[in-house]
Scaffold this active site. Structure first.
Site, PDB file in Angstrom:
ATOM      1  N   ASN A  86      10.458  -0.424   5.210  1.00  0.00           N
ATOM      2  CA  ASN A  86       9.044  -0.103   5.715  1.00  0.00           C
ATOM      3  C   ASN A  86       8.196  -1.302   5.113  1.00  0.00           C
ATOM      4  O   ASN A  86       7.968  -1.264   3.945  1.00  0.00           O
ATOM      5  CB  ASN A  86       8.720   1.199   5.269  1.00  0.00           C
ATOM      6  CG  ASN A  86       7.267   1.571   5.921  1.00  0.00           C
ATOM      7  OD1 ASN A  86       6.599   0.723   6.375  1.00  0.00           O
ATOM      8  ND2 ASN A  86       6.829   2.773   5.766  1.00  0.00           N
ATOM      9  N   TYR A 134       0.279  10.018   7.034  1.00  0.00           N
ATOM     10  CA  TYR A 134       1.341   9.733   6.316  1.00  0.00           C
ATOM     11  C   TYR A 134       2.130  10.825   5.433  1.00  0.00           C
ATOM     12  O   TYR A 134       3.125  10.562   4.898  1.00  0.00           O
ATOM     13  CB  TYR A 134       1.199   8.459   5.109  1.00  0.00           C
ATOM     14  CG  TYR A 134       0.559   7.344   6.133  1.00  0.00           C
ATOM     15  CD1 TYR A 134       1.515   6.348   6.770  1.00  0.00           C
ATOM     16  CD2 TYR A 134      -0.613   6.680   5.767  1.00  0.00           C
ATOM     17  CE1 TYR A 134       1.175   5.388   7.428  1.00  0.00           C
ATOM     18  CE2 TYR A 134      -1.042   5.535   6.561  1.00  0.00           C
ATOM     19  CZ  TYR A 134      -0.045   4.786   7.669  1.00  0.00           C
ATOM     20  OH  TYR A 134      -0.521   3.735   7.899  1.00  0.00           O
ATOM     21  N   HIS A 172       3.897  -6.329  10.880  1.00  0.00           N
ATOM     22  CA  HIS A 172       3.033  -6.893  12.212  1.00  0.00           C
ATOM     23  C   HIS A 172       2.750  -8.196  12.001  1.00  0.00           C
ATOM     24  O   HIS A 172       2.110  -9.012  12.923  1.00  0.00           O
ATOM     25  CB  HIS A 172       2.046  -5.932  12.417  1.00  0.00           C
ATOM     26  CG  HIS A 172       2.088  -4.514  12.421  1.00  0.00           C
ATOM     27  ND1 HIS A 172       2.925  -3.886  13.223  1.00  0.00           N
ATOM     28  CD2 HIS A 172       1.571  -3.516  11.514  1.00  0.00           C
ATOM     29  CE1 HIS A 172       3.139  -2.636  12.782  1.00  0.00           C
ATOM     30  NE2 HIS A 172       2.187  -2.398  11.825  1.00  0.00           N
ATOM     31  N   HIS A 225       9.163   3.476   9.852  1.00  0.00           N
ATOM     32  CA  HIS A 225       7.879   3.486   9.915  1.00  0.00           C
ATOM     33  C   HIS A 225       7.582   5.114   9.873  1.00  0.00           C
ATOM     34  O   HIS A 225       7.934   5.978  10.476  1.00  0.00           O
ATOM     35  CB  HIS A 225       7.194   2.946  10.900  1.00  0.00           C
ATOM     36  CG  HIS A 225       7.316   1.634  11.109  1.00  0.00           C
ATOM     37  ND1 HIS A 225       6.551   0.904  10.331  1.00  0.00           N
ATOM     38  CD2 HIS A 225       7.770   0.876  11.708  1.00  0.00           C
ATOM     39  CE1 HIS A 225       6.949  -0.371  10.481  1.00  0.00           C
ATOM     40  NE2 HIS A 225       7.759  -0.425  11.425  1.00  0.00           N
ATOM     41  N   ILE A 226       6.586   5.570   8.815  1.00  0.00           N
ATOM     42  CA  ILE A 226       6.286   7.006   8.748  1.00  0.00           C
ATOM     43  C   ILE A 226       5.787   7.486   9.828  1.00  0.00           C
ATOM     44  O   ILE A 226       5.867   8.732  10.591  1.00  0.00           O
ATOM     45  CB  ILE A 226       5.239   7.192   7.417  1.00  0.00           C
ATOM     46  CG1 ILE A 226       6.356   6.782   6.074  1.00  0.00           C
ATOM     47  CG2 ILE A 226       5.085   8.619   7.144  1.00  0.00           C
ATOM     48  CD1 ILE A 226       5.285   6.428   5.057  1.00  0.00           C
ATOM     49  N   ARG A 256      -0.608  -2.477  15.879  1.00  0.00           N
ATOM     50  CA  ARG A 256       0.715  -1.842  15.139  1.00  0.00           C
ATOM     51  C   ARG A 256       1.763  -1.923  16.315  1.00  0.00           C
ATOM     52  O   ARG A 256       3.049  -1.471  15.942  1.00  0.00           O
ATOM     53  CB  ARG A 256       0.451  -0.611  14.794  1.00  0.00           C
ATOM     54  CG  ARG A 256      -0.583  -0.667  13.700  1.00  0.00           C
ATOM     55  CD  ARG A 256      -0.757   0.722  13.037  1.00  0.00           C
ATOM     56  NE  ARG A 256      -1.847   0.907  12.528  1.00  0.00           N
ATOM     57  CZ  ARG A 256      -2.371   0.441  11.177  1.00  0.00           C
ATOM     58  NH1 ARG A 256      -1.480  -0.186  10.524  1.00  0.00           N
ATOM     59  NH2 ARG A 256      -3.709   0.522  10.823  1.00  0.00           N
ATOM     60  N   ASN A 299       0.763  -1.354  -0.032  1.00  0.00           N
ATOM     61  CA  ASN A 299       0.058   0.036   0.080  1.00  0.00           C
ATOM     62  C   ASN A 299       0.821   1.294   0.064  1.00  0.00           C
ATOM     63  O   ASN A 299       0.454   2.374  -0.265  1.00  0.00           O
ATOM     64  CB  ASN A 299      -1.014   0.022   1.367  1.00  0.00           C
ATOM     65  CG  ASN A 299      -2.124  -1.225   1.224  1.00  0.00           C
ATOM     66  OD1 ASN A 299      -2.696  -1.176  -0.027  1.00  0.00           O
ATOM     67  ND2 ASN A 299      -2.225  -1.843   2.170  1.00  0.00           N
ATOM     68  N   GLU A 330      14.779  -0.354  10.413  1.00  0.00           N
ATOM     69  CA  GLU A 330      13.229  -0.309  10.189  1.00  0.00           C
ATOM     70  C   GLU A 330      12.802   1.062  10.501  1.00  0.00           C
ATOM     71  O   GLU A 330      13.174   1.703  11.146  1.00  0.00           O
ATOM     72  CB  GLU A 330      12.554  -1.277  11.364  1.00  0.00           C
ATOM     73  CG  GLU A 330      11.139  -1.307  11.285  1.00  0.00           C
ATOM     74  CD  GLU A 330      10.645  -1.941  12.508  1.00  0.00           C
ATOM     75  OE1 GLU A 330      11.541  -2.527  13.368  1.00  0.00           O
ATOM     76  OE2 GLU A 330       9.437  -2.213  12.620  1.00  0.00           O
TER      77      GLU A 330
END
Ligand code: CA2
Length: 160
Positions: free
Chosen positions: A87, A36, A93, A113-114, A124, A24, A111
């Site tokens: 990402n 985001y 998860h 994540h935004i 999450r 996505n 790692e």
């Protein structure tokens, strides 16, 4: 392939950072900007490329909605690259298969994540990726990718 060509190819790989994006994230900038941000994945790629090149690194940047494709990219860069920024999207998860692939890596893994996943839903909060990651970025927005690339450049420069 000649020895010179092999050496050139090896040198190129040691200077390459892989930035990998999961499901996505191709829609970045088109949905949920409040979470985001407004930048597209192409914008992120351009910023990562500028950062990598500023440190003498080459950028490989990929996105897939398919778990197996992400695993294939991890396999391609697991040895001899400057590192991997990942990402994994929601696979973060859920995916033991991606964790297993990351556990085969001999290179540093950041790692990324935004969003700050720890402020969000409980599902999450657990990350399989974190079990293999050298470092974790969360909540820096898309700028987190740039910081992650910079960190891999720093680690590479610090190597003996
Ligand atoms: O904060 C992140 O970067 C995430 O890895 C994004 C994943 C989410 O499942 C993780 O929990 C946290 C979701 C990616 C969905 O991507 C979209 C991006 C923009 C618009 C729509 C979906």
């Amino acid at each position: 392939m000649t020895d010179t060509e092999t050496a050139t190819e090896t040198n190129l790989k040691t200077r390459t950072v892989l930035v990998l994006n999961g499901p996505n994230l191709n829609l970045l900038g088109q949905r949920q900007p409040e979470i985001y941000g407004a930048e597209t994945l192409s914008d992120v790629e351009a910023r990562c490329r500028t950062e990598a090149e500023a440190h003498g690194l080459t950028l490989a940047f990929h996105q897939s909605n398919a778990e197996h494709a992400l695993i294939d990219w991890i396999h391609a860069y697991r040895v001899g690259s400057a590192g991997i920024v990942i990402n994994a999207g929601a696979y973060t998860h859920t995916s033991i298969a991606i964790l297993d692939a990351l556990n085969t890596c001999e290179v540093p893994i950041v790692e990324c994540h935004i969003s700050n996943v720890h402020r969000r839903e409980a599902f999450r909060h657990h990350s399989y990726v974190s079990l293999a990651a050298t470092a974790v970025m969360a909540g820096f927005g898309t700028h987190g990718y740039v910081l992650a690339v910079r960190h891999l450049a720093h680690l590479r420069d610090a190597r003996p």
